[in-house]
Scaffold this active site. Sequence first.
Site, short mmCIF file in Angstrom:
data_model
loop_
_atom_site.label_atom_id
_atom_site.label_comp_id
_atom_site.label_asym_id
_atom_site.label_seq_id
_atom_site.Cartn_x
_atom_site.Cartn_y
_atom_site.Cartn_z
CE1 TYR A 139 -3.63 2.60 0.50
CE2 TYR A 139 -2.32 3.40 2.35
CZ TYR A 139 -3.37 3.57 1.46
OH TYR A 139 -4.15 4.70 1.52
CG ASP A 233 5.88 3.63 0.65
OD1 ASP A 233 6.21 4.21 1.70
OD2 ASP A 233 4.71 3.59 0.23
CE LYS A 261 2.25 4.92 8.32
NZ LYS A 261 0.87 4.73 8.61
N1 PMP Z 1 3.01 4.21 2.12
C1 PMP Z 1 2.91 3.32 3.11
C2 PMP Z 1 3.88 2.18 3.16
C3 PMP Z 1 1.93 3.45 4.09
O1 PMP Z 1 1.83 2.54 5.06
C4 PMP Z 1 1.05 4.55 4.03
C5 PMP Z 1 -0.05 4.75 5.06
N2 PMP Z 1 -0.21 3.84 6.00
C6 PMP Z 1 1.19 5.45 2.98
C7 PMP Z 1 2.19 5.26 2.05
C8 PMP Z 1 0.28 6.63 2.86
O2 PMP Z 1 0.53 7.54 3.87
P1 PMP Z 1 -0.61 8.56 4.37
O3 PMP Z 1 -1.68 7.75 5.01
O4 PMP Z 1 0.11 9.48 5.28
O5 PMP Z 1 -1.11 9.27 3.14
#
Ligand code: PMP
Length: 421
Positions: A139, A233, A261
């Site tokens: 994701y 990511d 985060k």
């Molecule tokens: N990449 C990863 C690996 C994530 O876990 C998340 C959200 N959990 C995102 C991107 C998207 O981040 P956000 O919810 O701050 O938009």
Amino acid sequence: MKKAWHEARQNLAGGVDSPVRAFKAVGGTPVFMRQGRGPYLYDVNSGRFIDFCLSWGALLFGHADGQTVKAIQHQASLGTSFGTATEHETALAQEIKKAFPGMERIRFTSSGTEAVMSAIRLARGVTNKNRVVKFEGGYHGHADSLLVKAGSGLATFGSPSSRGIPPSLAELTTVLEYNNTEEARRFLRRRGDIACVILEPIAGNMGVIPAHQDFLQALRKETARQGSLLIFDEVISGFRVGYGGAQHLYGIEPDLTILGKIIGGGLPVGAFGGKRRWMDALSPNGKVYQAGTLSGNPLAMAAGLSVLKRLSKDFYKRLNQKSVAFFQEARFVLKKQGEEAVINAAGSMFTIFFSKKAPTHFNEIPVSHHKKFKTFFHKMLECHVYLPPSGFEACFLSTAHGEKELKTTLKALGARSPLKR
Ligand code: PMP
């Protein structure tokens, strides 16, 4: 709780601002939280829960951490947003670069989604190619190009996994199997239109599933050969699994890294960065446009800085040692209960899979895991242990989780078989 949920649904779309909070995966009424302190969350009825969600991994020092709160208060008293250049952004970028030397230039955003979306535009801009390769179960936020699932048969063009995404855009995304080195190698060698390959080097969004070393190595080699960018990511794994994230653990440097985060200390943030030669293509230096009114917001920068300044290899050694000891005991308890369960972990992130063997990709997670997780989640909630409300998520420990909280959690695990009522 029922009243709060009723009122939320009268006012917010679906009662929430992010779908997983609605408890659809586990059923029941979402718990409305009012306060956080250390390892605990307090609900609107003053019920106290040991929190293993930790704002989806953002809170390395637990809730309302003293130093973070102080930094935010101090900054708030000086102003919350200027819409100008600030020294805070440079200071946070410098802290990030100490741990991620491959991020020679950084751009902050307000969310992980924005950072990923921008990194993909950058990859397309510098390569003059359009295809994005991602992996099933990963994701990367909710940008159009990423909300795509595998088409009929893997290694085909993707199809939208949400309404509202033009199929012609989804077709530019290919979804492959995580940890399937041969398939990825074959696909990458066959095509010349790949702008980037994006993945979580330690997956957190299908539960915790670490990539195999040879898989990442092959991706590194093939993307370099093709002139495509490799994007890690590390929104979850960066500053979570160790100093320098997953890329340091594996010894593999991607072209671009996404963070989020933890680097915002619990405030809205995202970041992407990489070698100067790529990042210089971004506006204002280059022709790839990207912007944000609240990007690099002083509150988020101050909170992030108060966290990153305390991190080091030693810090992670201690946190990870505590985590390993906890996982070992949890495994022992689950075994004693006769549960068919494995704990996949990386640093202080983990997932309990109700499965015979540790899954290495999305399709190895048995359907029965989710059914069992549902029961397990509610059982733990009854014992005042709050887990992320889906079997596809990672749980997290913080420095605030002490022996007392971990013992209470193990007791909850072992009280009765968590799966049998
Ligand atoms: N990449 C990863 C690996 C994530 O876990 C998340 C959200 N959990 C995102 C991107 C998207 O981040 P956000 O919810 O701050 O938009």
